[in-house]
Motif scaffolding. Structure first.
Motif, short mmCIF file in Angstrom:
data_model
loop_
_atom_site.label_atom_id
_atom_site.label_comp_id
_atom_site.label_asym_id
_atom_site.label_seq_id
_atom_site.Cartn_x
_atom_site.Cartn_y
_atom_site.Cartn_z
N PHE A 55 0.84 -1.17 0.00
CA PHE A 55 0.00 0.00 0.00
C PHE A 55 0.89 1.24 0.00
CE2 PHE A 55 -2.07 -3.53 2.11
CZ PHE A 55 -3.20 -3.67 1.32
N SER A 56 1.31 1.62 -1.20
CA SER A 56 2.36 2.63 -1.33
C SER A 56 2.06 3.94 -0.62
CB SER A 56 2.61 2.92 -2.81
OG SER A 56 2.69 1.72 -3.53
N ASN A 57 0.82 4.40 -0.76
CA ASN A 57 0.49 5.70 -0.17
C ASN A 57 0.70 5.73 1.33
OD1 ASN A 57 -0.30 7.32 -2.36
ND2 ASN A 57 -2.23 6.21 -2.52
N GLY A 58 0.23 4.69 2.01
CA GLY A 58 0.37 4.62 3.46
C GLY A 58 1.82 4.60 3.88
N ILE A 59 2.65 3.92 3.10
CA ILE A 59 4.07 3.82 3.41
C ILE A 59 4.73 5.20 3.37
CG2 ILE A 59 6.26 2.98 2.47
CD1 ILE A 59 4.87 0.34 1.86
N VAL A 60 4.40 5.95 2.36
CA VAL A 60 4.99 7.29 2.23
C VAL A 60 4.51 8.20 3.36
CG1 VAL A 60 5.09 9.34 0.76
CG2 VAL A 60 5.29 7.06 -0.25
N PHE A 61 3.24 8.11 3.68
CA PHE A 61 2.62 8.85 4.78
C PHE A 61 3.36 8.60 6.09
CE2 PHE A 61 -0.87 9.54 7.80
CZ PHE A 61 -1.54 10.61 7.24
N LEU A 62 3.56 7.32 6.41
CA LEU A 62 4.23 6.92 7.65
C LEU A 62 5.66 7.45 7.70
CD1 LEU A 62 4.26 5.10 10.20
CD2 LEU A 62 4.91 3.21 8.75
#
Lengths: 606, 606
Positions: A347-354
């Protein structure tokens, strides 16, 4: 795109997803590193509280550690039941929402979100501390090293979960092995009566400032509870295990708890026997390792593997956080794109967010573990409590075989974690826990407002029962031009035949220029009407918008299609030299109903 | 838009442009402030060079100042001739390009661009120095004050030229009046033999470091030449004068030269008689004013009006720079949008550009006037020289009445300014002039590359003689959907009737969901074909792009129109919750030939 492929690897097919499942050995590396790595700082945090009372009080670390291991046992048994009940992944959000309702679910989700970010920040800060204990020269650069590490782990995770597992399995087992070797060696030395080498360092606290009260002991307990952060991670990731998932996950959890408990008690005991006090620039584990092995190969192995497992712990949050975010997104409590799978099954978006938020924390708290710790455990224990309470309610409702025994286990878990939550929240409130307490309602408010928006959208776009699409409506095509050239003729070529009513529109800024264009139009305009608009304000944009507005008013049912001849340069930086007006026009038209924007590209070759 | 109106005022009609013309009195305030304000620092810059030789050498400031006033006379006579020859505005770019060719024109333009930016930076820095001389407490904040001033002047200028004139006329005339009053009072005091009050300050140079050589005198001359920066501004703005423009402009120029010469000689003489040496934290003008009036009302009036006229000088560059930029843009040497008039009859883009670069200089040179000065005059004198040389060539070619006399005047001007340029460039090369010398070719290269690009574009989009638009080609309409809702039906409603070949396209990510959508489509799809695409990689984007690529290949002549049902939220921040896929799709399709993007908006109400 090319750079993305190099950094992240090729895309994977859905069919490959089953093969991404983890063996128990790999799962331990991926999911348990968060919990196991806590031993690198938990004992030290206990000692840091007790030293305020004086060196004599340090011996209280042993009973405090035993209390924490008891709590670990309760937690592990409780979570094993959750694993069997929620094989699809039983995070605190899922369990609380299913059994207690949406509000407890959102509280658990908010607490978990905070803690995933803190797991990354604390683990990386502690990992850098392990490094700077061995190489003090790097101490001034700890923030930069921390930020670089977070970005590295982020990139590794964008590559996908299995590769992370393989990449990190070796250091985890080296950490477990070398730490047990150190504890064994230390125990032998102590028993054989060999003296420990003295470690000289600057003490972190110059003088005694507090009396030994129950409050201090509870604070020490709270600090030590950071050892338990991460034990729940396995229950979030049951679906990543090989079949049978629940059994494998449960066994892995038990192994992890035993290893964690043994290491934690071992380090606390060793620190006590070696009369170690916390130092400003060297960790307790580093002191123990130096006292046991001297500053040689084994010492550096311990430090490096401690650092690596802490970075692994950060990595573990990268597995959990995006899963939570995508669950929330599916329930419309987070932006829907959080639920979009990237093409590496993650889940790329969540990874960048974190990664972004953790970097902020490292920067804001200057990369200092001790400053971050008070924020840490309260959210974790809140989510523990909500999970266990949810399970209690589940057994009461569902019953089933052995339900009384199961109820008792989760009941004890719920009470124990609730007490721990209150202790942690109250003893650390002033030291930073208040930030978490203040953030929780804000995050929940954010969840709710996103949800309310999506609900409103669904309501607005749902097709009513009686709604039937009308017949095609009239369409007026407007082609704004500022000259006659191939791009314009191409747009005209596209527009012709799409509608009976096509108009090229020219805003008259310089009359001479306009007259010239009108002459050219006679030759090239393919019979399409050319409307020349006067422009008292010399603003092309305003004049065009007024004209479009007029056209809309004349036919209150019809569409107005604005066909924009767009010159696309061969190189991106050349865009600054083109289409400034087209861009402004598009921006202004975006908010008009019944206006459809159509870009007809004309590609330049150089 | 609303904020823009409040800050910048209502738009003005073209017909109002004539009324925007300036009277001589207002024109002096707008166009001469650059030149007049130079007296605030020119004498000081001369003294700063001479003091390196010792206090005794300061008396050489008088002959140096006289030489500069002679040069001023030559320049004024030369520029008056340019005003009559180029009533539409005779900037160095125009004159050089018309008479010497494009390369000298571009050199002049580049030199002028640098100097407009420096005028803003130097004037604001000197203005802030006038302020901090009176209120030393503000000295540590000079950079912030400077940046705030630039932004203020920028906003005033975005409002339009006449309002700037009115806004600034009063302080200009107060400056001229109060400065002449000071010089008169000072002269009377000196003649009546009254002793001057001593000004105690920290000297800027502790000890003598150089011998009195010709080089030092030439450097003093170079520094003093900053007094002449800005005398050309009127010749750039002839078209802003009332009719008859050339005569009014010529008279204004003469008045300005007389006022400037008198003030400059006056200040140099006064500084000499009062034995003033340059100070680190107080300007020479401030010292003279304090010695003449004491620290009272008149002193503060001098300081405030000095500060204001310097800020006016910065404002003057805001008149000239955007005009130059728009001339260059019309010739395709700057991005075309520089030639777009904003709706307040000014060239908004150029104004913002100028403000940005000046802010950078103030920040980079820490708001220090003396650090900026060596960069300043070389570009100005280079453009002077090119203008005069251009006029020389013009008289030789054109002849006409009294051409020999006119030739002689511009010839003397050309030789004098050429000598001054060489002196300034060589004596100040090491102190900063090299930056300008290095920047010039880079800017010219930039002009040329923009020009080359626009030429290449013109060549590519010009309609060849034998080119006839073909008949309308086949158009396949693709409507990507991820569900059935009102936004999709609205897009379908738009697409129907535009083409025979319409396809709704669904990427199959979750089979259950897709089956449900297919059922809904049977009811709502208006008979339009629904294509369900398998997606082994679960990437909606890649699958869609592949399908579009296939469609393009099947019909190598036809258009593919991608109709995107776009949900537009009621509030801008809600955009983060929508259209992420649409945005990515648009980005990816932008570079495909024959693909036309069409947005059908669906506006949410809440």
């Amino acid at each position: 795109m090319f750079l993305k492929r190099i950094l992240l690897g090729s895309p994977l097919k859905t069919a490959q997803a089953a093969h991404e499942r983890l063996s128990k050995r790999l799962a331990l590396a991926v999911f348990s590193s968060d919990a196991l790595s806590s031993v690198a700082y938990a004992t030290e945090e206990i000692l840091l509280v007790l030293i305020l009372v004086g060196a004599a009080a340090l011996s209280y670390s042993i009973p405090v550690s035993i209390a924490i291991v008891l709590l670990l046992t309760v937690l592990t048994l409780s979570y094993q039941q959750i694993i069997y009940e929620y094989p699809a992944g039983g995070g605190a959000y899922t369990v609380s929402k299913a059994n207690l309702g949406i509000w407890p679910g959102l509280i658990a989700a908010a607490a978990l979100m905070i803690d995933y970010v803190l797991t990354v920040a604390v683990s990386v800060a502690a990992g850098v501390a392990a490094l700077t204990s061995a190489v003090p020269e790097l101490l001034p650069h700890r923030v930069v090293i921390g930020l670089a590490t977070i970005i590295l782990v982020l990139l590794v995770n964008l590559r996908g979960v299995r590769e992370s597992g393989k990449f990190f399995a070796t250091p985890t087992y080296i950490f477990i092995g070398s730490l047990f070797f150190m504890l064994g060696m230390g125990a032998m030395r102590i028993m054989s009566g060999q003296p420990a080498e003295a470690v000289v360092c600057q003490p972190v606290v110059a003088e005694t400032t507090e009396a030994l009260t129950l409050f201090v002991l509870l604070r020490a307990f709270s600090s030590g509870c950071t050892a338990l952060t991460g034990v729940e991670v396995i229950s979030n990731g049951v679906s990543a295990f090989r079949k049978p998932e629940p059994r494998n996950a449960s066994i892995t959890m038990a192994s992890m708890a035993i290893i964690l408990g043994a290491m934690f008690i071992g380090i606390s005991a060793m620190a006590h026997h070696l009369h170690i006090t916390p130092c400003a620039d060297e960790t307790v584990v580093s002191q123990i390792a130096r006292a046991t092995f001297g500053t040689g190969f084994m010492y550096y192995l311990i430090q490096i593997s401690t650092m690596l497992i802490l970075f692994l712990a950060a990595n573990s949050a990268y597995n959990g956080f995006p899963r939570l975010a995508s669950l929330l997104a599916k329930d419309s409590y987070m932006p829907h794109q959080m639920a979009l799978m990237g093409d590496r099954l993650v889940f790329s978006n969540g990874i960048v967010f974190l990664g972004g938020f953790s970097c902020f924390l490292i920067w804001f708290f200057d990369g200092d573990t001790h400053a971050l710790i008070p924020l840490y455990a309260v959210g974790v224990f809140l989510s523990f409590t909500l999970s266990q309470a949810g399970m209690v309610k589940r057994w009461l409702a569902k019953k089933g075989p052995h339900w009384r025994k199961k109820l008792a286990i989760n009941g004890i878990g719920a009470v124990a974690t609730a007490i721990a939550t209150v202790i942690i929240g109250s003893t650390k409130f002033m030291h930073g826990a208040w930030i978490v307490v203040a953030l929780l309602p804000l995050i929940i408010l954010w969840f709710r407002s996103i949800h309310a928006h999506y609900e409103a959208v669904d309501e607005q776009i749902t097709l009513e029962r009686d709604h039937r699409p009308p017949q095609p409506r009239k369409n007026t095509i407007i082609v704004p031009i500022s000259g006659v050239n191939r791009a314009v003729i191409r747009a005209l070529d596209y527009a012709r035949g799409r509608s009976a009513d096509i108009r090229a529109v020219l805003v008259n800024i310089e009359p001479e220029q306009s007259a010239k264009i009108e002459m050219q139009w006679a030759q090239w305009g393919c019979g399409v009407q050319l409307v020349v608009l006067p422009s008292p304000y010399r603003s092309v944009l305003v004049t065009l918008l007024d004209y479009i507005e007029d056209t809309l008013e004349k036919d209150p049912q019809g569409w107005v299609t604005v066909v924009i001849p767009e010159i696309l340069p061969a190189r991106w930086w050349q865009n600054i030299l083109h289409n400034q007006r087209a861009l402004m026009l598009k921006g202004a038209l975006l908010f008009k109903d019944r206006v459809v924007l159509t870009d007809v590209p004309f590609h330049l070759e150089r």
